[in-house]
Design a protein around this motif. Structure first.
Motif, PDB file in Angstrom:
ATOM      1  N   PHE A 407     -36.626  67.994 -34.735  1.00 22.59           N
ATOM      2  CA  PHE A 407     -37.555  67.693 -35.821  1.00 22.59           C
ATOM      3  C   PHE A 407     -37.406  66.240 -36.289  1.00 22.59           C
ATOM      4  N   VAL A 408     -36.155  65.761 -36.328  1.00 23.07           N
ATOM      5  CA  VAL A 408     -35.920  64.368 -36.715  1.00 23.07           C
ATOM      6  C   VAL A 408     -36.587  63.424 -35.726  1.00 23.07           C
ATOM      7  N   PHE A 409     -36.413  63.702 -34.438  1.00 20.39           N
ATOM      8  CA  PHE A 409     -37.017  62.855 -33.405  1.00 20.39           C
ATOM      9  C   PHE A 409     -38.540  62.889 -33.498  1.00 20.39           C
ATOM     10  N   THR A 410     -39.097  64.071 -33.775  1.00 13.02           N
ATOM     11  CA  THR A 410     -40.551  64.186 -33.916  1.00 13.02           C
ATOM     12  C   THR A 410     -41.044  63.366 -35.101  1.00 13.02           C
ATOM     13  N   ARG A 411     -40.316  63.419 -36.217  1.00 14.55           N
ATOM     14  CA  ARG A 411     -40.696  62.669 -37.413  1.00 14.55           C
ATOM     15  C   ARG A 411     -40.653  61.159 -37.161  1.00 14.55           C
ATOM     16  N   LEU A 412     -39.731  60.735 -36.287  1.00 11.25           N
ATOM     17  CA  LEU A 412     -39.605  59.316 -35.951  1.00 11.25           C
ATOM     18  C   LEU A 412     -40.560  58.887 -34.850  1.00 11.25           C
ATOM     19  N   LYS A 413     -41.506  59.787 -34.485  1.00 10.19           N
ATOM     20  CA  LYS A 413     -42.496  59.510 -33.445  1.00 10.19           C
ATOM     21  C   LYS A 413     -41.852  59.342 -32.071  1.00 10.19           C
ATOM     22  N   LEU A 414     -40.732  60.041 -31.861  1.00  7.96           N
ATOM     23  CA  LEU A 414     -40.057  60.019 -30.562  1.00  7.96           C
ATOM     24  C   LEU A 414     -40.186  61.391 -29.931  1.00  7.96           C
ATOM     25  N   ASP A 415     -40.050  61.429 -28.605  1.00  8.35           N
ATOM     26  CA  ASP A 415     -40.127  62.709 -27.905  1.00  8.35           C
ATOM     27  C   ASP A 415     -38.936  63.565 -28.320  1.00  8.35           C
ATOM     28  N   PRO A 416     -39.163  64.784 -28.843  1.00  9.22           N
ATOM     29  CA  PRO A 416     -38.045  65.626 -29.277  1.00  9.22           C
ATOM     30  C   PRO A 416     -37.092  65.989 -28.148  1.00  9.22           C
ATOM     31  N   ALA A 417     -37.553  65.876 -26.893  1.00 14.60           N
ATOM     32  CA  ALA A 417     -36.672  66.199 -25.774  1.00 14.60           C
ATOM     33  C   ALA A 417     -35.512  65.224 -25.652  1.00 14.60           C
ATOM     34  N   THR A 418     -35.602  64.064 -26.310  1.00 21.36           N
ATOM     35  CA  THR A 418     -34.504  63.106 -26.249  1.00 21.36           C
ATOM     36  C   THR A 418     -33.312  63.551 -27.087  1.00 21.36           C
ATOM     37  N   ALA A 419     -33.485  64.635 -27.868  1.00 18.50           N
ATOM     38  CA  ALA A 419     -32.335  65.237 -28.555  1.00 18.50           C
ATOM     39  C   ALA A 419     -31.550  66.015 -27.520  1.00 18.50           C
ATOM     40  N   SER A 420     -30.874  65.312 -26.650  1.00 13.80           N
ATOM     41  CA  SER A 420     -30.287  65.920 -25.457  1.00 13.80           C
ATOM     42  C   SER A 420     -28.958  66.597 -25.734  1.00 13.80           C
ATOM     43  N   ALA A 421     -28.593  67.472 -24.793  1.00 11.99           N
ATOM     44  CA  ALA A 421     -27.352  68.225 -24.906  1.00 11.99           C
ATOM     45  C   ALA A 421     -26.119  67.330 -25.057  1.00 11.99           C
ATOM     46  N   PRO A 422     -25.997  66.202 -24.293  1.00 12.41           N
ATOM     47  CA  PRO A 422     -24.807  65.349 -24.479  1.00 12.41           C
ATOM     48  C   PRO A 422     -24.683  64.801 -25.898  1.00 12.41           C
ATOM     49  N   LEU A 423     -25.791  64.436 -26.529  1.00 19.99           N
ATOM     50  CA  LEU A 423     -25.739  63.902 -27.889  1.00 19.99           C
ATOM     51  C   LEU A 423     -25.271  64.979 -28.857  1.00 19.99           C
ATOM     52  N   ILE A 424     -25.812  66.173 -28.738  1.00 18.19           N
ATOM     53  CA  ILE A 424     -25.416  67.275 -29.625  1.00 18.19           C
ATOM     54  C   ILE A 424     -23.946  67.611 -29.426  1.00 18.19           C
ATOM     55  N   THR A 425     -23.503  67.642 -28.161  1.00 23.25           N
ATOM     56  CA  THR A 425     -22.104  67.953 -27.862  1.00 23.25           C
ATOM     57  C   THR A 425     -21.175  66.924 -28.482  1.00 23.25           C
ATOM     58  N   THR A 426     -21.556  65.653 -28.405  1.00 26.96           N
ATOM     59  CA  THR A 426     -20.718  64.590 -28.968  1.00 26.96           C
ATOM     60  C   THR A 426     -20.605  64.717 -30.477  1.00 26.96           C
ATOM     61  N   ILE A 427     -21.731  65.000 -31.136  1.00 31.59           N
ATOM     62  CA  ILE A 427     -21.704  65.189 -32.586  1.00 31.59           C
ATOM     63  C   ILE A 427     -20.812  66.373 -32.948  1.00 31.59           C
ATOM     64  N   CYS A 428     -20.917  67.450 -32.174  1.00 31.26           N
ATOM     65  CA  CYS A 428     -20.097  68.634 -32.428  1.00 31.26           C
ATOM     66  C   CYS A 428     -18.623  68.361 -32.161  1.00 31.26           C
ATOM     67  N   ASP A 429     -18.313  67.502 -31.191  1.00 35.71           N
ATOM     68  CA  ASP A 429     -16.919  67.142 -30.923  1.00 35.71           C
ATOM     69  C   ASP A 429     -16.292  66.485 -32.145  1.00 35.71           C
ATOM     70  N   ILE A 430     -17.009  65.503 -32.704  1.00 38.28           N
ATOM     71  CA  ILE A 430     -16.481  64.758 -33.845  1.00 38.28           C
ATOM     72  C   ILE A 430     -16.329  65.666 -35.070  1.00 38.28           C
ATOM     73  N   SER A 431     -17.403  66.393 -35.381  1.00 35.01           N
ATOM     74  CA  SER A 431     -17.348  67.273 -36.544  1.00 35.01           C
ATOM     75  C   SER A 431     -16.338  68.396 -36.345  1.00 35.01           C
TER      76      SER A 431
END
Length: 446
Positions: A407-431
């Motif tokens: 939803f954030v990517f869509t709001r920024l006029k970017l393709d939501p598919a760029t919210a890729s698994a590696p990015l989510i995994t990295t955020i989850c690693d840190i948190s």
């Protein structure tokens, strides 16, 4: 390769042209397409030259764009064959081909086309890239509303030979304004003396020539149609779009989203043909960004040296916990991206979906906490409360992050598919590191 393919390539090698032509007549269009796709440039050109004119048109339209360009290059010295090909293929397929060619080559090919086909092609190329206007074909059957069923059938027999589809007939007025459309089934089952106007009582679904092609994908899906009319702002009938073209668009969009989802922003259509340097450049930036982000994960762990030294068993469960958060986030992101792409979910739905995702994530986290507690009871019973509560929190965080990023990517006029698994995994690693060791420090009073 099949025996037939081997025979044909042997005939080309030995220049036995008469037998080659006979063998090609035995093959259907899909078999010839496969044969040409697996042949080198010279073999492909030779095979294409020996195809009958009608079959050549069908085969060419089914070929990959890169193979089409190679055949065009191979036929450069055969003006008659090229002229026939450019005038025979369907307008929408011809437009798609011209989009792949350089301006110089496209201009040369346009000079081979008839005045009528040139006018159609120029018109289609005048619409914005990825618009429905680029997909439409002017080859359809239209009738006047005052026609009888008998007159309509006679009209179809006279003008329907070159139509893209005869499943649907379009009803227009004297100024070519679209009134409605009719399934051929309704016409065939009606009385010969019935007026067409009396049969057109259903809702009309149309596409605008300037709409994005993805709009057409959703409309075809929602209304389950085989063809839809394309109009301009004054409701003048310009052409039609058929479901086979829409399926190609949908496949391209899904392929592009898949490549973006796994971290390749620009989809590589054919990785076999792409150079090593091209693939490297498209992937290294993303991976280096993730490396830099993972530095924060290492830094976070360094802040809990005392906790780790006091309870070494905590480290055993760290990969399990942060992987669980990453997996939950990837699941959630995949569902949201697919729903956004299909049009089932809109940007304004995120608030309602957030509460639902929190409920689901909590249930998932509690269930997975039970599982990790069983493992901890065997390995380190004293940290069961820490790993259980951490599992719940990290699954909730991962799921919410995975749901919100598209939803954030869509709001920024970017393709939501760029919210890729590696990015989510990295955020989850840190948190995950921060949550886990903070909980341990708090629980053991360190």
């Amino acid at each position: 390769m099949t025996n037939a393919h081997t025979i044909i390539h042997t005939l080309i090698k030995n220049e036995v042209w008469t037998l080659l032509k006979e063998e090609l007549t035995k093959l259907d269009v899909p078999a010839i397409v496969t044969l040409i796709e697996r042949s080198n440039e010279l073999q492909s050109t030779i095979l294409f030259r020996f195809l009958p004119r009608g079959k050549a048109k069908q085969v060419f339209q089914e070929l990959d764009p890169s193979k089409q360009k190679k055949i065009i290059d191979g036929l450069a010295q055969h003006a008659t064959l090229l002229t026939n090909l450019m005038n025979d293929i369907e307008p929408d397929d011809r437009t798609a081909l011209f989009e792949e060619l350089t301006g110089k080559v496209a201009q040369q090919l346009m000079q081979l086309m008839s005045k009528e086909n040139l006018q159609i092609t120029t018109q289609l190329l005048g619409y914005p890239e990825d618009s429905i206007g680029r997909l439409m074909t002017p080859k359809y059957v239209a009738v006047k509303s005052h026609f009888t069923v008998k007159e309509t059938l006679s009209h179809i027999r006279r003008f329907g030979v070159d139509a893209e589809t005869l499943s649907v007939v379009y009803v227009v007025d004297q100024n070519w304004k679209l009134i409605n459309d009719l399934r051929i089934r309704d016409i065939l089952l009606a009385d010969p003396d019935d007026k067409i106007d009396d049969l057109t009582k259903h809702e009309l679904i149309v596409l605008s020539a300037f709409d994005d092609q993805e709009t057409a994908v959703h409309v075809f899906k929602d209304y389950n149609r085989v063809a839809l009319p394309v109009v301009d702002s004054s409701n003048t009938l310009l052409g039609i779009v058929t479901v086979d073209d829409i399926l190609d668009v949908a496949e391209e969009e899904q392929t592009e989203d898949f490549h973006r989802f796994v971290g390749v922003k620009d989809a590589i259509i054919n990785p076999v043909q792409a150079s090593v340097s091209f693939i490297y450049k498209k992937r290294i930036g993303w991976l280096m960004a993730l490396v830099l982000m993972n530095i924060f994960s290492g830094y976070a762990m360094s802040r809990f040296d005392t906790v780790i030294e006091s309870m070494v068993s905590l480290v055993f469960f760290l990969p399990l916990l942060i992987d669980s958060g990453g997996n939950a986030g990837s699941q959630s992101a995949t569902l949201m991206i697919r729903s956004l792409g299909k049009g089932d979910v809109r940007g304004r739905d995120w608030v309602r979906l957030l509460s639902k995702e929190l409920a689901v994530a909590l249930l998932l986290g509690l269930t997975m906490a039970v599982g990790v507690s069983v493992v901890a009871s065997w390995r380190a019973p004293d940290i069961i409360p820490v790993v259980s509560l951490t599992m719940v929190l990290i699954v909730v965080v991962g799921s919410v992050v995975g749901m919100l990023l598209p939803f954030v990517f869509t709001r920024l006029k970017l393709d939501p598919a760029t919210a890729s698994a590696p990015l989510i995994t990295t955020i989850c690693d840190i948190s995950g590191v921060l949550i886990y060791f903070s909980m341990a420090k708090l629980y053991f009073g360190m």
